[in-house]
Each structure stands twice: as structure tokens, then as C-alpha cells.
Design an enzyme around this catalytic site. Structure first.
Site, PDB file in Angstrom:
ATOM      1  N   GLN A  79       0.803  -1.244   0.179  1.00 46.35           N
ATOM      2  CA  GLN A  79      -0.245  -0.011  -0.037  1.00 46.35           C
ATOM      3  C   GLN A  79       1.011   1.259   0.066  1.00 46.35           C
ATOM      4  O   GLN A  79       0.562   2.207   0.656  1.00 46.35           O
ATOM      5  CB  GLN A  79      -0.836   0.041   1.050  1.00 46.35           C
ATOM      6  CG  GLN A  79      -2.002  -1.021   1.007  1.00 46.35           C
ATOM      7  CD  GLN A  79      -3.066  -0.718  -0.149  1.00 46.35           C
ATOM      8  OE1 GLN A  79      -3.064   0.447  -0.591  1.00 46.35           O
ATOM      9  NE2 GLN A  79      -3.736  -1.565  -0.554  1.00 46.35           N
ATOM     10  N   SER A  80       2.010   1.271  -0.682  1.00 43.78           N
ATOM     11  CA  SER A  80       2.789   2.329  -0.782  1.00 43.78           C
ATOM     12  C   SER A  80       2.450   3.455  -1.390  1.00 43.78           C
ATOM     13  O   SER A  80       2.015   3.646  -2.392  1.00 43.78           O
ATOM     14  CB  SER A  80       4.215   1.895  -1.147  1.00 43.78           C
ATOM     15  OG  SER A  80       5.059   2.981  -1.473  1.00 43.78           O
TER      16      SER A  80
END
Ligand SMILES: Cc1ncc(COP(=O)(O)O)c(C=O)c1O
Length: 337
Positions: A79-80
Site C-alpha cells: 500500500q505504498s
């Protein structure tokens, strides 16, 4: 004095200056001893959902273009926000983006592996490589860089969070923007509080403070590492290298203020204080934070306020570093059934 950052290549991406607004309703909800509260809206930097990486990427993409690169390779968690913004910046600059996403967060929310930033990376057309928690990212980078070279391409590698000297320039510039805005409003004694993770944001802000010693103090909230001391040492190292590159004296070790106690069990794993902080800011100010960074950062900020850690005459500026798409990956924490 000429702008020391003006000497470095920069590709314009950010909608700046971002708004600096008062949080009067949040302040009122915290009682009469709460100092004046502001929020710096770096969630509004533009670039496919905004966030702090836009300012770093102006310099990173600038350097990649100056070196004749045609591909950006970077990495981060599934989920960067950094990966999502890098994918968008690459598109804007006409480059390819290769993302190495490490499935490292022990969180099994229903949407975590399908929605939020992960979904946006696909929409932005990035070349995505997902590796398991026990995978070897360095081997994957080497392979990808070699493959790129074999195809006659030139790749620019940037580590997680874009936290290199070049990336940190973005927050040295942001610091000057904030210091100028506070000065223009006649605000003296002040402090910037923000979520700190790979450290480039904090290192850049601290270097900005060296360039403008009468500006606000800088105070990070650790949302990343379980070992805060080593994180602090790494931020100090990055700040010193950034200062050296722009030709100013390194900040002193005590300039790195890093509040610990808000990571929870692990990076990216929700905490009850994060959920409370996200909902409080949403329901007092109409502003959306995120579950991984600014939610935990705000939880730390609120705790410091409630403990009376700040002088009442010191204006507090919470730096909203973005990440809102992450809310959709963590819907299980917020959805009222
Ligand atoms: C939304 C958000 N806030 C804060 C940070 C922390 O910034 P830094 O990695 O520069 O410490 C990040 C990093 O990924 C982020 O995505």
C-alpha cells in the site's frame, strides 16, 4: 541569499504552496489549554492523490531526467503511497515506472491486497512485481536493473520512500515555504509535527530549519520502526548528507526530535488510537487522514497536546503528508456495518 536548492535539477509536479489552515474546531474539542493548531495540506500537492512524495519526486525525477534515464525503479509496501506517486510522476515525465511491492505488512483486511494504492498503481500503468514477506528485494532490483540495461534502457533507482539526499531537498524547500507563510502571518514561536517513516521528510525539514534558524521546530512521530533509536540515527545521517550536498553545516544531533510509542504492533498494522484520530479529524475538520502514516502521526500529536508537552503560546502545525487512498485498503477498521 540565492536559493541553494536552485542548483539541482527539478521537474515541476507539485501544486504549491499548499494551503495552511487553522484547525479551530479540532482545537476547541481539545479544551482550553490547547495551543493554536494549523494544518499544512501536503495531501493537496496534486499528482494522483497528493501527498509528501510529490515534493521529493520533483527532485528525484529531475535528477533521473538529467542523467538520461527512461525508467524509474522503486519499492515499498503493497500500500505504498510513494510507489503510487512515483508511478504517477513517471507518467507525467514520460518515463516507465517499475514498482517492487513487498507484501510485508501482517494485515489481512479484505481489501488490503486489492484496493487503495495497489489499485491506483494498476490504473497508472506501472510495471508491478510483488514479492512475499520472506523474498529478497535486493535480488529482484538487481535483476530488474540488469534486464532494463539488456533492453538498452537506463533505469534510475530510488529506495523506499524516496528518502535519498535528492528526495530530501523537497522537504528542505517545503520548510522554507512553511516558515515564510508563518512569518507572513506574524506567527513566531511554532513547531511542525509530522509522521516520520523512511526519514526523508524529517531530514529535509531539519535541513530547512538550518537554512532558516528562526523558523518552526521540527518534531517527527515514528510510525515505522520498532527501534526508534536507529531510526533517529539514520535520519541524522541523511540530514547531514543533505546539508553537505547543499553546502551548509550539518544539523546538531539534538535537532532530530522523534516521538516514539505510536507505531503499535508493527508498521501498517492499525491501532485503536489511529482509528480514533482519523475519525476525530474527519468529524471536526472534514479532513481525511490515512491509516498508516498521518493517522498514527495525528494520534501521537493529540497525545502530546493532551499531555501538555507543548507551550500554550507555541503554534502547532500538523503537516498532512497525504495517504488518503490507504483508507480504502483498511475499510474494515472504519466501515460502520
Ligand atoms: C502519507 C505519508 N506520510 C508520511 C510518510 C513518511 O515520510 P518519510 O518516509 O519521508 O518519513 C509517508 C511515507 O511513505 C507517507 O506515505
Amino acid at each position: 541569499m540565492s536559493d541553494p536548492l536552485g542548483a539541482f535539477p527539478r521537474f515541476p509536479l507539485a501544486h504549491v504552496p499548499t494551503p495552511l489552515t487553522e484547525m479551530k474546531r479540532l482545537r476547541a474539542s481539545l479544551g482550553p489549554s490547547c495551543p493554536p493548531l494549523f494544518i499544512k495540506r501536503d495531501d493537496c500537492t496534486g499528482l494522483a492523490g497528493g501527498g509528501n512524495k510529490t515534493r521529493k519526486l520533483e527532485f528525484l525525477i529531475g535528477e533521473a531526467l538529467a542523467e538520461g534515464c527512461d525508467t524509474i525503479v522503486t519499492t515499498g509496501a503493497l500500500q505504498s503511497n510513494h510507489a503510487r506517486q512515483t508511478a504517477a510522476a513517471a507518467v507525467a515525465a514520460g518515463l516507465r515506472a517499475t514498482l517492487v511491492l513487498v507484501d510485508m505488512v501482517p494485515y489481512d483486511g479484505e481489501k488490503y491486497r486489492r484496493s487503495g494504492n495497489r489499485l491506483l498503481d494498476d490504473i497508472l500503468g506501472a510495471d508491478i512485481h510483488i514479492i512475499p514477506p520472506d523474498g529478497n528485494p535486493v535480488a529482484v532490483f538487481k535483476e530488474l536493473m540488469a534486464d532494463s540495461a539488456a533492453k538498452g534502457r537506463k533505469a534510475y533507482f530510488t529506495p523506499a520512500g524516496g528518502s535519498t539526499v535528492t528526495g530530501s531537498f523537497g522537504y528542505a524547500a517545503a520548510y522554507i515555504e512553511i516558515a515564510d507563510e508563518l512569518a507572513a502571518r506574524g506567527i513566531g514561536k511554532s513547531r511542525i509535527v509530522h509522521a516520520s517513516s523512511s526519514g526523508g521528510t524529517q531530514a529535509g525539514l531539519v535541513v530547512g530549519h538550518c537554512m532558516r534558524p528562526d523558523g518552526p521546530a521540527v518534531h517527527g512521530i515514528n510510525v515505522y520502526r520498532l527501534d526508534a533509536d536507529s531510526m533517529k540515527a539514520d535520519i541524522a545521517k541523511l540530514a547531514a548528507a543533505t546539508a553537505e550536498k547543499i553546502g551548509i553545516a550539518a544539523p546538531s544531533a539534538d535537532a532530530i526530535l522523534l516521538e516514539d510509542g505510536f507505531v503499535g504492533p508493527r508498521y501498517g498494522v492499525p491501532t485503536p488510537e489511529m482509528v480514533e484520530a482519523v475519525e476525530l479529524v474527519a468529524q471536526t475538520e472534514g479532513i481525511l487522514l490515512d491509516p498508516v502514516y498521518t493517522g498514527k502521526g495525528m494520534a501521537g500529536f493529540l497525545s502530546l497536546i493532551q499531555r501538555g508537552a507543548f507551550a500554550q503560546d507555541e503554534t502547532q502545525v500538523f503537516l498532512h503528508t497525504g495517504g488518503m487512498p490507504g483508507l480504502f485498503a483498511y475499510e474494515d477498521e472504519f466501515l460502520r456495518k
